[in-house]
Design a protein around this motif. Sequence first.
Motif, PDB file in Angstrom:
ATOM      1  N   ALA A 144      -1.934 -29.252   0.205  1.00  0.00           N
ATOM      2  CA  ALA A 144      -2.291 -27.678   0.319  1.00  0.00           C
ATOM      3  C   ALA A 144      -3.568 -27.370   0.250  1.00  0.00           C
ATOM      4  O   ALA A 144      -3.237 -26.249  -0.977  1.00  0.00           O
ATOM      5  CB  ALA A 144      -0.892 -27.126  -0.112  1.00  0.00           C
ATOM      6  N   ILE A 145      -4.906 -27.433   0.785  1.00  0.00           N
ATOM      7  CA  ILE A 145      -5.761 -27.131  -0.290  1.00  0.00           C
ATOM      8  C   ILE A 145      -6.008 -25.898  -0.033  1.00  0.00           C
ATOM      9  O   ILE A 145      -6.775 -25.149  -1.012  1.00  0.00           O
ATOM     10  CB  ILE A 145      -7.033 -28.011   0.602  1.00  0.00           C
ATOM     11  N   CYS A 146      -5.857 -24.287   0.388  1.00  0.00           N
ATOM     12  CA  CYS A 146      -5.747 -23.219   0.437  1.00  0.00           C
ATOM     13  C   CYS A 146      -4.940 -22.760  -0.270  1.00  0.00           C
ATOM     14  O   CYS A 146      -6.314 -22.397  -0.833  1.00  0.00           O
ATOM     15  CB  CYS A 146      -5.549 -22.742   2.500  1.00  0.00           C
ATOM     16  N   ARG A 147      -4.700 -23.880  -0.657  1.00  0.00           N
ATOM     17  CA  ARG A 147      -3.599 -22.846  -1.626  1.00  0.00           C
ATOM     18  C   ARG A 147      -3.848 -23.216  -3.097  1.00  0.00           C
ATOM     19  O   ARG A 147      -3.637 -21.880  -3.285  1.00  0.00           O
ATOM     20  CB  ARG A 147      -1.961 -23.038  -1.111  1.00  0.00           C
ATOM     21  N   LEU A 148      -3.727 -24.671  -3.246  1.00  0.00           N
ATOM     22  CA  LEU A 148      -4.480 -24.393  -4.271  1.00  0.00           C
ATOM     23  C   LEU A 148      -6.007 -23.843  -5.128  1.00  0.00           C
ATOM     24  O   LEU A 148      -6.415 -23.452  -6.084  1.00  0.00           O
ATOM     25  CB  LEU A 148      -4.716 -26.043  -4.124  1.00  0.00           C
ATOM     26  N   LYS A 149      -7.070 -23.636  -3.675  1.00  0.00           N
ATOM     27  CA  LYS A 149      -7.863 -23.035  -3.693  1.00  0.00           C
ATOM     28  C   LYS A 149      -7.846 -21.328  -4.153  1.00  0.00           C
ATOM     29  O   LYS A 149      -8.205 -20.767  -4.906  1.00  0.00           O
ATOM     30  CB  LYS A 149      -8.935 -22.650  -2.404  1.00  0.00           C
ATOM     31  N   ARG A 150      -6.880 -20.780  -3.849  1.00  0.00           N
ATOM     32  CA  ARG A 150      -6.469 -19.290  -3.797  1.00  0.00           C
ATOM     33  C   ARG A 150      -5.651 -19.607  -5.665  1.00  0.00           C
ATOM     34  O   ARG A 150      -6.376 -18.084  -5.992  1.00  0.00           O
ATOM     35  CB  ARG A 150      -5.261 -19.008  -3.031  1.00  0.00           C
ATOM     36  N   VAL A 151      -4.748 -20.697  -6.189  1.00  0.00           N
ATOM     37  CA  VAL A 151      -4.132 -20.801  -6.802  1.00  0.00           C
ATOM     38  C   VAL A 151      -5.694 -20.266  -7.236  1.00  0.00           C
ATOM     39  O   VAL A 151      -5.690 -19.541  -9.159  1.00  0.00           O
ATOM     40  CB  VAL A 151      -2.841 -21.566  -6.936  1.00  0.00           C
ATOM     41  N   ALA A 152      -6.522 -21.358  -7.921  1.00  0.00           N
ATOM     42  CA  ALA A 152      -7.581 -21.822  -9.272  1.00  0.00           C
ATOM     43  C   ALA A 152      -8.505 -20.683  -8.931  1.00  0.00           C
ATOM     44  O   ALA A 152      -9.030 -20.417 -10.263  1.00  0.00           O
ATOM     45  CB  ALA A 152      -7.960 -23.053  -8.490  1.00  0.00           C
ATOM     46  N   SER A 153      -8.523 -19.476  -8.136  1.00  0.00           N
ATOM     47  CA  SER A 153      -9.346 -18.570  -7.843  1.00  0.00           C
ATOM     48  C   SER A 153      -8.180 -17.525  -8.877  1.00  0.00           C
ATOM     49  O   SER A 153      -9.311 -16.533  -9.657  1.00  0.00           O
ATOM     50  CB  SER A 153      -9.892 -17.829  -6.776  1.00  0.00           C
ATOM     51  N   ASP A 154      -6.980 -16.683  -8.296  1.00  0.00           N
ATOM     52  CA  ASP A 154      -6.549 -16.032  -8.719  1.00  0.00           C
ATOM     53  C   ASP A 154      -6.519 -16.587 -10.590  1.00  0.00           C
ATOM     54  O   ASP A 154      -5.958 -15.287 -11.141  1.00  0.00           O
ATOM     55  CB  ASP A 154      -5.655 -16.152  -8.745  1.00  0.00           C
ATOM     56  N   TYR A 155      -6.136 -17.672 -11.110  1.00  0.00           N
ATOM     57  CA  TYR A 155      -5.926 -18.258 -12.432  1.00  0.00           C
ATOM     58  C   TYR A 155      -7.283 -18.660 -13.215  1.00  0.00           C
ATOM     59  O   TYR A 155      -6.665 -19.150 -14.318  1.00  0.00           O
ATOM     60  CB  TYR A 155      -4.291 -19.154 -12.209  1.00  0.00           C
TER      61      TYR A 155
END
Length: 215
Positions: A32-43
């Motif tokens: 789930a690379i898209c969701r991983l990018k968002r999580v990495a950015s948000d946290y």
Amino acid sequence: MSNVFPGILGRTCDRPCEPACRRVRVEDEPVAICRLKRVASDYKEDIRARLPKPAKVGNGKRIALVGGGPASLTVARDLARTATPVWCLTRIRSGRHDALADSKIPAADAVIDEECGYILDLGIEFHGGRRIDSLKNLLAEGWDAVFVGSGAPRGRDLDIPGARRRQRTSTSASTGFPASSFGHVNKIGKRVIVLAAATPPWIAAAPRAGSAART
């Protein structure tokens, strides 16, 4: 390879790489690379110390970037490290994309401002509200190079019966919503069907155009 806009992509990318992900050979789901990018950015923590630094001495070249979207801003980021002064020319008056800002995506405003700000803070000259009607006239201004990143979005057509016969009354989100956001379309039908709930921009745009949207 660095990702210039992880927070924005993590909210808007339609994940074309996931259907081809080789992880499905051994597992049921792709990465789930898209969701991983968002999580990495948000946290993430404060990353400004890790960002590229602008060159201290210029090289005498001047480059104009037409458009204020991800393509031009990515080029601006890369050129800022090569001592090349960059001017970003766009009809959008602010350093953000109106379509995403209006989409009601959680934290969209803050994410756009943050990630675009990282680039503009490298010393990019941003000139909003300037419409480029002639490349000939632009080249006559003495630029050493001109990059045209005005965008060419095209949505995916639905392969369903009757779709081709209804082209005047149906559109994709990537083509229809920017047209509405920038004022090219100010009226649509009274009732609008939004196929796929992952298109919040249309859900937000329909009431502004006097329509009732259903997903």
